[in-house]
Design an enzyme around this catalytic site. Structure first.
Site, PDB file in Angstrom:
ATOM      1  N   GLY A  70       0.859  -1.176   0.000  1.00  0.00           N
ATOM      2  CA  GLY A  70       0.000   0.000   0.000  1.00  0.00           C
ATOM      3  C   GLY A  70       0.894   1.224   0.000  1.00  0.00           C
ATOM      4  O   GLY A  70       2.096   1.110   0.149  1.00  0.00           O
ATOM      5  N   CYS A  71       0.353   2.436  -0.198  1.00  0.00           N
ATOM      6  CA  CYS A  71       1.257   3.565  -0.377  1.00  0.00           C
ATOM      7  C   CYS A  71       0.596   4.931  -0.306  1.00  0.00           C
ATOM      8  O   CYS A  71      -0.605   5.056  -0.195  1.00  0.00           O
ATOM      9  CB  CYS A  71       1.922   3.502  -1.754  1.00  0.00           C
ATOM     10  SG  CYS A  71       2.607   1.926  -2.150  1.00  0.00           S
TER      11      CYS A  71
END
Lengths: 148, 500, 365
Positions: free
Chosen positions: C13-14
């Site tokens: 995720g980011c």
């Protein structure tokens, strides 16, 4: 009125309709085995499969608009209900003279000589208050109960 | 007549407490296993006639009947099983080829059951098909290498294609091998569910031209029923080179099944055996196939996709590549478990390879050659349920054919006696007493229900994987993991082992 | 032993952020660092990076190679390889400073090169195709070497660490670019490899990406048919190649590429005017294998502009804003307001609806 119609092309001649007709007119409406084995005399089927293989179809009273059987009946036992249109034979009044059988153009009335002689015919399972047993149990939808 | 050494295969058990001697079983058994003994006034059975089609069991109003394996056992022998011994008795008695119906029933590995599907957890969300769109639309047909646009407008013209609402088609089963009512059922179900059915090699009955938009017309080595009207009646054409149940040999329809309607549809005389040649006698090589493909395209003004069906044999990947290059718009690969109306037993049970391996090999090969995007692949044989469909698509199929499963939906009980023409369920027969047992209104509804049920299940599984369009599953082998497979199997299937 | 990208597929995720000036005015990396630093919680210190366009005006027509080297041999091999294929007009170590949050990593070098004419004519390739091929070859065949970026007048800067630390490490305040994109990473395990950080680049393309693509297997196998080697096994790499295939190789218009990657639903296509319906149907029919299925928000950078895009059902956050000649996109609105407190417009783009910022005079990315 709603009547039972046969689809000859899908009638497989199994006579399951006859079996269920017998059961529906027995004292054991939910138990086929008892209807056949315990009830004596066994009711007659009021639907009959006519066949000349591969053609077959189930025949029962057409409940004619202007039913000849009701006119022929000498005791008034055979009557057409003015509301439902169902033609029924009131067995207590029937004397077994078979005039109705002579008058029926379809051959849909048969003789029941098991006890008191009476004419036996389809009553569209009026007592049961639902789709006639033959239609309900036909395995191939070759009998339909509908308005036409 | 000498002694027949065969013993009954099945035992008919009649519960006398329940039997009402109504004779429904007597009337329903085309094999005459039941009869009414007028003297005793009761129904009796002959075990040796029973094929375990279960028509009587299902029809019996009091459930008085059951069928079990005949308890007689041969002395235990792992090599010489009862089946093996009986086959020899049969051949010793007749001197003939053993014939059978339906697909290979031997316990070869079922690779579908050794592949498991993925689902999303935490790092990406699964999608709920009840609340969000879930797309199964599938195109079958040739595609250009790329699209070209001029001033923002598409100028590439796409070749003709079939558009499916669900990636499941009904496989080729000819009129002759199965009844007209079976054809009607499949045709109507296809129309209802937005998919296609396949005529098989027996032509298209004139009553079914109205379903042409959902029909694939087949052209096989016997050319039965093929004329320009037929070719143009369908939405697509399939050239049948081979069939999974009997690779290397042609179709067999015994003369008894060729009544006047079959005769008219197949364009052959009534009562004659319809034996398709083993090869197409105008196709002895790949370039000949190329010519037939383009002859058919020419005959239909390039308006119909033309596909080629082959049995999965050892060199299937290279053959498929050749077919793609010969101009086929779709390739059907039929595995060794594929069904049949009639096949020599030894061929059925011993020739060809499993569809899972064949499909994976073909998809991999076409990708290695960079041409997978140009053609569609339809995988046929042994698809039993919706998860098999999902696995086939993840391996690389565009869509799957179902034959046996479709027949089961119509009532088939897998007795494997299609070749006798005495199908008690009215499916694999032309006997008018029997064919009327399949009411196409009921048949169409049941076949359509099956497709719809699978469609829902496919959507559930797709959603679980976090995918909302089927094209994202196609060839997506990361969604598969193998269990109980050798490294070699995993390698051919192009999948990792569970836990990797 | 833990496997690194390329040996195993790692979901993550980011946070992403991007700024561009449509007039091509260059500005320092301070704003982009502030923006991505604000979204610190969306990263976990296992990867951060930036792409910057317009940073090498003195070498504007050269391919700028940013390289990671694990050891001296890798550097020697690559430099030998460069000299065989390129005219190398400049090279130096990329300047860095010691930062607490950044551990030891590879040597970072850059080269400004032009393909040798005779190589191009020998292979009958365009400059871009030739360079792309060499990028694949280096990543594939030279152990310990990794091409960080290879475009003209641009560069990618990435490392294992929080993105703000990565920015400080590479002294990004000293560079001036007209487009900056940034990425903070939250992978689900600890590969600890610098090459695995974002952005991912090929030629001029750079991608920063938040999401995990369920269609990866289908995308990958389709791309492989066109010669792409998906060495890193990351979504970002796959997305970059999707764009490269459609825009550079197949030369389709940008909106066609967007339609392929974040396709409208069939139910919406059915309601389109006939021309459009036909075109979109053809796009989905043909380029269905490129549909990016599953959650993502990405910023695609190129020399000509940038584009932000969400998956078609918007399963990841993405906000856009404008102020004068500036376009901002970010995972969170706060990432924009931190550096532009009073934007002219702010909106959350719909799923599948691209936010496209083109430099003045450009028609496509």
């Amino acid at each position: 009125m709603k009547r039972v119609y046969a689809k000859e092309e899908y009638c497989v001649g199994c006579r399951v309709c006859e079996v269920h007709c017998i059961v529906a007119h027995s004292d054991y409406k939910n138990d086929i085995v008892k209807a056949f084995k315990k009830q004596n005399p066994r009711p007659l089927p009021r639907i009959l499969v006519e066949e000349n293989r591969p053609i077959s179809f189930a025949l029962q009273c057409r409940h004619c608009e202007d039913a000849p059987c009701t006119k022929a009946c000498i005791t008034g036992a055979m009557q057409k209900d003015p509301e439902t249109g169902v033609v029924t034979n009131e067995e207590s009044r029937c004397v077994g003279c078979w005039t109705c059988i002579l008058a029926c153009p379809y051959g849909a009335i048969s003789r029941n000589e098991q006890g008191k002689k009476v004419a036996s015919k389809c009553d569209l399972c009026s007592d049961l208050g639902y789709t006639p047993a033959c239609v309900k149990n036909c395995p191939n939808n070759a009998l339909v109960f509908e308005e036409r | 007549m000498s002694l027949d050494l065969l013993t009954p295969e099945f035992l008919i058990e009649r519960d006398r407490n329940r039997c009402i001697d109504c004779q429904v079983c007597v009337r329903q058994c085309a094999n005459e296993a039941h009869s009414f003994d007028a003297e005793e006034e009761k129904v009796v059975s002959k075990d040796e006639k029973c094929v375990a089609c279960q028509r009587c069991v299902v029809m019996c109003p009091t459930h008085a009947l059951s069928i079990r394996r005949f308890p007689l056992e041969f002395r235990e022998n792992a090599l010489w099983t009862g089946r093996t011994i009986k086959d020899i008795y049969k051949q010793a008695a007749t001197g003939g080829i053993l014939s059978t119906g339906m697909g290979n029933d031997k316990p070869y590995p079922i690779y579908w059951d050794h592949m498991l599907l993925n689902a999303s957890q935490v790092t990406n969300p699964s999608i709920d098909p009840l609340r969000e769109p879930m797309e199964l639309k599938t195109f079958i047909g040739r595609k250009p290498e790329k699209l070209e646009f001029k001033e923002g407008k598409l100028i590439t013209k796409l070749p003709p294609r079939m558009e499916l609402d669900v990636p499941i088609l009904f496989s080729a089963m000819s009129f002759g091998s199965i009844s007209l009512n079976a054809h009607k059922s499949l045709a109507r179900a296809s129309q209802q569910e937005g998919t296609f059915w396949n005529t098989g090699e027996g032509g298209l009955h004139k009553d079914l031209y109205q379903y042409g938009g959902n029909t694939i017309v087949q052209v096989a080595s016997g050319r039965f029923g093929v004329d320009p009207e037929y070719l143009n009646a369908g939405a697509a054409i399939e050239i049948k080179i081979g069939q999974g149940a009997k690779p290397g040999i042609g179709g067999h329809l015994p003369g008894e099944k060729v009544n006047w309607e079959v005769s008219e549809t197949r364009m052959i005389p009534e009562g004659t055996d319809a034996i398709s040649p083993a090869p197409h006698h105008d196709i002895y090589s790949i370039e000949d196939l190329h010519q037939l493909i383009f002859s058919l395209k020419e005959a239909t003004n390039y308006k119909k996709p033309v596909g080629v069906k082959i049995a999965a044999v050892h060199n299937v990947a290279a053959i498929a590549s050749g077919i793609a290059r010969a101009g086929a718009d779709f390739i059907t690969i039929d595995g060794f478990r594929g069904g049949t109306g009639s096949a020599p037993l030894r061929t059925r049970d011993s020739v060809g390879i499993p569809i899972e391996l064949a499909l994976a090999a073909v998809d991999t090969r076409l990708r290695d050659e960079g041409i997978r995007g140009l053609v569609s692949i339809i995988s046929a044989s042994s698809i039993r349920n919706s998860s098999d469909v999902v696995k086939a698509i993840a391996l690389g199929a565009d869509a799957v054919y179902i034959g046996t499963a479709a027949l089961i939906s119509l009532g088939c009980h897998m007795c494997q006696k299609c070749n006798t023409g005495k199908c008690n369920w009215g499916i694999a027969t032309q006997d008018p007493n029997l064919t009327k047992r399949l009411n196409p209104e009921i048949g169409a509804e049941r076949a359509a229900n099956l497709i719809r049920a699978w469609k829902h299940e496919i959507k559930e599984m797709l959603g679980g994987m976090g995918i909302n369009a089927l094209e994202s599953l196609r060839g997506n082998r990361l969604m598969l993991r193998g269990v109980w497979l050798s490294d070699r199997d995993l390698n051919i299937l192009g999948i990792k082992a569970a836990g990797e | 032993m833990l496997l690194r990208e390329g040996e195993i597929r790692i979901p993550s995720g980011c946070a992403i952020s991007g700024i561009m000036n449509k007039k091509g005015q260059v500005f320092s990396g301070e704003d982009i660092i502030k923006s991505i630093a604000l979204m610190h919680d969306r990263s976990n210190g296992l990867g951060g990076g930036f792409a910057a366009y317009g940073i090498y005006p003195e070498y504007a027509e050269h391919y700028a190679f940013h390289m990671f080297y694990d050891d001296v041999t890798a550097k020697e091999d690559v430099e030998h390889f460069f000299h065989l294929n390129f005219v190398v007009d400049g090279s130096d170590r990329v300047p860095t400073r010691k930062v607490k949050g950044i551990g030891s990593g590879p040597e970072v070098w850059r080269y400004f090169v032009k393909p040798k004419e005779e190589k191009l004519s020998e292979l009958e390739l365009s400059e871009d195709d030739f360079v792309a091929r060499l990028v694949f070859e280096i990543n594939d065949t030279i152990p310990g070497a990794f091409v960080v970026s290879s475009g003209k007048n641009m560069g990618a800067f990435k490392a294992v660490g929080y993105p703000e630390d990565v920015g400080e490490y590479y002294k990004l305040e000293e560079y001036k670019a007209y487009i900056w994109t940034a990425h903070g990473r939250f992978p689900t395990n600890t590969p600890g490899w610098w090459g695995g950080a974002h952005p991912f680049t090929l030629l001029d393309w750079s991608i920063v990406h938040n999401g995990e693509i369920s269609s990866y297997g289908a995308n990958k196998r389709y791309l492989e048919m066109f010669g792409y080697k998906l060495a890193l096994q990351t979504d970002t790499e796959a997305i970059t190649y999707c764009f490269d295939l459609l825009l550079r190789q197949h030369k389709v218009p940008l909106e066609v590429a967007v339609t392929a990657l974040a396709a409208p639903f069939w139910s919406d296509i059915a309601r389109m005017p006939e021309d459009q319906r036909e075109a979109v149907t053809a796009i989905r029919n043909l380029y269905g294998p490129l549909l990016l299925n599953g959650p993502f928000s990405i910023i695609l950078g190129s020399r000509k502009g940038m584009m932000a895009l969400n998956d078609r059902v918007k399963l990841r956050s993405l906000v856009a804003a404008t102020k004068g000649d500036f376009l901002y996109v970010s995972s969170e609105e706060s990432g924009i307001r931190e550096i532009c407190p009073d934007p002219d417009t702010v909106w959350a783009p719909k799923g599948g609806e691209p936010v496209i910022g083109l430099l003045e005079g450009e028609e496509t990315l």
